[in-house]
Design a protein around this motif. Structure first.
Motif, short mmCIF file in Angstrom:
data_model
loop_
_atom_site.label_atom_id
_atom_site.label_comp_id
_atom_site.label_asym_id
_atom_site.label_seq_id
_atom_site.Cartn_x
_atom_site.Cartn_y
_atom_site.Cartn_z
N HIS A 176 0.82 -1.21 0.00
CA HIS A 176 0.00 0.00 0.00
C HIS A 176 0.86 1.26 0.00
CE1 HIS A 176 -4.21 -1.24 0.23
NE2 HIS A 176 -3.72 -2.36 0.73
N ALA A 177 1.95 1.26 0.77
CA ALA A 177 2.79 2.46 0.84
C ALA A 177 3.41 2.76 -0.51
CB ALA A 177 3.86 2.28 1.91
N ILE B 249 6.48 3.98 7.85
CA ILE B 249 5.27 4.49 8.52
C ILE B 249 4.14 3.46 8.44
CG2 ILE B 249 3.45 6.23 8.37
CD1 ILE B 249 5.64 8.22 7.63
N GLY B 250 4.04 2.79 7.27
CA GLY B 250 3.02 1.75 7.14
C GLY B 250 3.22 0.65 8.16
N VAL B 251 4.49 0.21 8.31
CA VAL B 251 4.77 -0.86 9.27
C VAL B 251 4.46 -0.39 10.69
CG1 VAL B 251 6.60 -2.28 10.28
CG2 VAL B 251 6.49 -1.96 7.82
N ILE B 252 4.91 0.85 11.01
CA ILE B 252 4.66 1.36 12.37
C ILE B 252 3.15 1.40 12.63
CG2 ILE B 252 4.87 3.36 13.88
CD1 ILE B 252 7.45 4.05 12.35
N LEU C 201 0.82 -4.69 -7.02
CA LEU C 201 1.00 -4.61 -5.57
C LEU C 201 -0.34 -4.59 -4.84
CD1 LEU C 201 3.94 -2.08 -5.17
CD2 LEU C 201 3.91 -4.46 -4.45
N ILE C 202 -1.21 -3.69 -5.30
CA ILE C 202 -2.48 -3.54 -4.58
C ILE C 202 -3.35 -4.78 -4.74
CG2 ILE C 202 -4.56 -2.13 -4.33
CD1 ILE C 202 -2.13 -0.68 -3.46
N PRO D 38 -9.62 -5.96 1.25
CA PRO D 38 -9.52 -4.58 0.77
C PRO D 38 -9.27 -3.56 1.88
CG PRO D 38 -11.80 -5.31 0.77
CD PRO D 38 -10.98 -6.48 1.17
N MET D 39 -8.49 -2.56 1.55
CA MET D 39 -8.31 -1.39 2.43
C MET D 39 -8.26 -0.16 1.54
SD MET D 39 -5.41 -2.72 5.09
CE MET D 39 -5.62 -1.60 6.45
N THR D 40 -8.99 0.90 1.89
CA THR D 40 -9.07 2.05 1.01
C THR D 40 -8.17 3.20 1.43
OG1 THR D 40 -11.39 1.47 0.76
CG2 THR D 40 -10.69 3.54 -0.20
N PHE D 41 -8.22 3.58 2.69
CA PHE D 41 -7.58 4.83 3.08
C PHE D 41 -6.20 4.65 3.72
CE2 PHE D 41 -12.11 5.92 3.06
CZ PHE D 41 -12.07 6.97 2.18
N PHE D 42 -5.79 3.40 3.91
CA PHE D 42 -4.53 3.15 4.58
C PHE D 42 -3.35 3.73 3.80
CE2 PHE D 42 -1.00 -0.03 5.07
CZ PHE D 42 -0.52 0.49 6.25
N GLY D 43 -3.33 3.45 2.48
CA GLY D 43 -2.24 3.95 1.65
C GLY D 43 -2.17 5.46 1.66
N PHE D 44 -3.32 6.09 1.64
CA PHE D 44 -3.37 7.55 1.67
C PHE D 44 -2.66 8.10 2.91
CE2 PHE D 44 -5.66 11.02 3.72
CZ PHE D 44 -5.30 12.05 2.89
N VAL D 45 -2.95 7.49 4.06
CA VAL D 45 -2.35 7.97 5.31
C VAL D 45 -0.84 7.82 5.28
CG1 VAL D 45 -2.23 7.61 7.78
CG2 VAL D 45 -4.42 7.50 6.63
#
Lengths: 332, 320
Positions: free
Chosen positions: A68-69, A288-291, A247-248, A257-264
């Motif tokens: 996602h990142a 940051i994604g892992v954290i 990747l996605i 599915p995850m929608t907003f995680f990558g955005f953050v």
């Protein structure tokens, strides 16, 4: 919030004092600490059992965070847009429709019975095909526009949702229960045997992106400038979009599915690094994604005793951040 | 002579309505209607309400689409692309959780209130962001809708209501019988109200400054317009579920064929959306008889295809 805001502006002297490499090192250390904490703290009962289970969870989270990142940062670069995420292109809808069709035609037991490499590969490939078709049809070629492509993706997504809704209402409640576990992000119950393949895909995608980091930087300048710098704009876009959708799609097939995680992750990464260079932003987004995932899971599991809620919490908070960001930035 | 086309269209729609009245699993024809009291009873309990619901719901969603498109000045908005329907769903779900035994009327109230809230949020967000292209507006709306629906889904999954939610979203007209569809008459009244006030909405759509300098109370008109759209959306979603894309494709197709004169377009919009809705319902009823595909699902599929074609057309026009 106000501090991170300052970091986003290159002129702010207080935050500039820390070089980018040091920031990356700090983020990497925090991510590693989170992973170690999650793996070794609060183990009750059999160490081997708990450790193995936690390794699987960590593996899934690292893969999902990476997908996602990196996917989102690259997607935002090729669309020249810091708010969109690749999930908007209808991955979720395709995935949900596939799962629903499987259950509707072959019954509730089919989901567990067909789990395995071939299914993961087929699902990933179908999702990649969907986005690449959209892309070739609407974006490449004359008069193509990224917004038109997105909108068509979104609309087809709505149509798929409508068909899925209809099929879901015809299922018996027990079949529906089986299905509903697949409709949400499920980081803690992913299949361990998929992880090597997923990690392999991530590594290859990561290598491709890393090798083309500078070209991505050039793409940020826009089509004309990039062409002037000797980049085959259309080819570069095609390759990058293929990587993103791979990747996605893989992450969706693996963990839902995850929608907003990558955005953050992407937004925080840009603010934390204070630069546009992909060589810095991409690793930062990954850390940051892992954290977020591992730290969030750790806190939920050991403080709130609600281990299954991570994706829901992230999605909702991410959505709220998205809305605030949209309002503050004032443009899409 | 100028009225001839609309007369013909009205006749066509009436013919469709008659077909809709006489198609179905229970065998009813014109003669049995007069001779067989049982057939007559079924006819008035099931067929007539169903057809009326189709007509009213179609008119409501199409006219709501027209009004939203005028108020927002964008061709691509309607209740499903602005998140308004998702808000209505959230409202109903919340009410179901808080007061499971609530009457349908209360549900419609909750749905309408939330739809209104959603429309306000959407307008608020739109005012705050700069729009580089027409296409961005629906993307913003759909993203907002996704945010709300993630909350709805979460609530539904926590309380084991997911399948209920899916059933209710895809709705359909099969469960419409006498006693369930009557609130839709409210929607019929709204449609007439909107028709009478069409000119004001057109002016309000020109923007606050223009509208005010033309002597129009801008805020009040916006408020009334949104309230009516929200009421129509709320009531329709509770009675028959989501009707995706209807308010979007019909007004645009009519505009393409006849230009942008809203008031003279409105009858055409209503007629064609009723025709499309009944056609979708007939297809859904006959294709897999004796089972049926809800008209909403047929509409979702047809609507998506037409919408995509429209976007592509707009793209071609923009680049020629």
């Amino acid at each position: 919030m106000s501090e991170t805001r300052i970091a986003a502006r290159p002129a702010a002297p207080a935050r500039r004092s820390l070089p980018v490499a040091a920031r990356l090192a700090v983020a990497g250390t925090i991510a590693a600490t989170a992973v170690v904490c999650y793996l070794f703290l609060f183990i009750q009962g059999s160490f081997d059992f708990a450790f193995e289970r936690r390794l699987t969870v960590i593996g899934t989270m690292v893969v999902v965070a990476f997908a996602h990142a990196v996917g989102t940062v690259v997607f935002q670069t090729i669309t020249h847009n810091r708010i969109l995420t690749p999930s908007i292109m209808g991955f979720d809808a395709v995935y949900i429709l596939m799962q629903t069709l499987l259950v509707a035609f072959f019954g509730g037991s089919v989901l567990a019975a067909t789990d395995g490499m071939p299914k993961l590969l087929t699902q990933t490939l179908l999702m990649v095909c969907f986005t690449m078709l959209l892309f070739r049809w609407l974006f490449s070629g004359r008069g193509g526009s990224i917004h038109v492509m997105l909108l068509v993706g979104v609309v087809l997504g709505l149509a798929f949702r409508s068909v899925s809704d209809f099929l879901q209402r015809m299922l018996s409640p027990s079949e529906y229960d089986v299905l509903s576990t697949r409709l949400f992000g499920r980081l803690t119950s992913a299949e361990a045997s998929y992880l090597p393949l997923a990690a392999g895909v991530c590594l290859i995608a990561g290598a491709v992106v890393w090798y083309r980091c500078h070209r991505l930087d050039a793409l940020l300048l826009g089509r004309d400038a990039a062409t002037n710098l000797g980049i085959d704009h259309k080819r570069e876009l095609t390759v990058m979009l293929l990587v993103v959708s791979l990747l996605i799609a893989m992450s969706t097939a693996l963990a839902g599915p995850m929608t907003f995680f990558g955005f953050v992750t992407a937004m925080l990464a840009y603010q934390m690094t204070g630069t546009h260079r992909h060589a810095a932003v991409l690793p930062m987004a990954f850390f940051i994604g892992v954290i977020t995932l591992v730290g969030g899971q750790f806190v939920l599991e050991h403080v709130f005793y609600a281990s299954g809620m991570l994706t829901v919490v992230i999605e909702f908070l991410g959505g709220a951040v998205f809305l605030l960001h949209l309002l503050r930035k004032g443009t899409l | 002579m100028r009225r001839l086309p609309i007369l013909l269209a009205t006749l066509g729609v009436l013919a469709l309505i008659v077909v809709s009245l006489f198609v179905g699993s229970y065998d009813i024809d014109l003669r049995s209607l007069f001779t067989d009291p049982e057939a007559r009873r079924m006819f008035f309990i099931s067929r007539v309400p169903r057809t009326l619901a189709l007509v009213l719901a179609a008119a409501a969603m199409a006219v709501s689409g027209v009004i939203m498109q005028m108020l927002v000045q964008n061709r691509f908005v309607e209740p499903t692309t602005t998140g308004t329907s998702e808000w209505a769903a959230l409202g109903v779900l919340l009410l179901t959780l808080l007061a499971p035994a609530a009457s349908p009327l209360l549900k419609m109230g909750a749905a309408s209130a939330f739809a209104f809230l959603g429309a306000m949020v959407f307008l608020f967000v739109l005012q705050r962001i700069a729009l580089k292209s027409q296409v961005i507006v629906p993307i913003v709306g759909i993203m907002l809708g996704a945010l709300i629906s993630s909350l709805t889904l979460y609530l539904a999954s926590t309380y084991q209501l997911l399948q209920t939610l899916a059933t209710w979203r895809s709705g359909g007209f099969s469960s419409v019988v006498r006693g369930t569809y009557e609130p839709l008459w409210v929607v019929g009244i709204i449609v007439i109200g909107l028709y009478l006030a069409a000119d004001r909405f057109t002016i309000a759509g020109l923007g606050r400054d223009t509208a005010t300098s033309l002597g129009l109370p801008y805020r009040r008109i916006m408020f009334i317009g949104l309230t009516m759209v929200a009421l129509a959306t709320g009531v329709t979603t509770v009675v028959v579920g989501f009707l995706p894309f209807l308010g979007l494709i019909i007004p645009n197709l009519v505009s393409m064929a006849r230009g942008d004169d809203i008031r003279s377009n409105l009858p055409w919009v209503v007629l064609s959306s009723v025709a499309l809705m009944i056609a979708c319902d007939l297809v859904g009823r006959t294709l897999v008889a004796p089972l049926e595909i809800p008209a909403t699902v047929v509409l979702g599929a047809v609507g998506a295809v037409v919408f995509v074609a429209m976007i592509l057309r707009q793209r071609k026009k923009a680049h020629v």
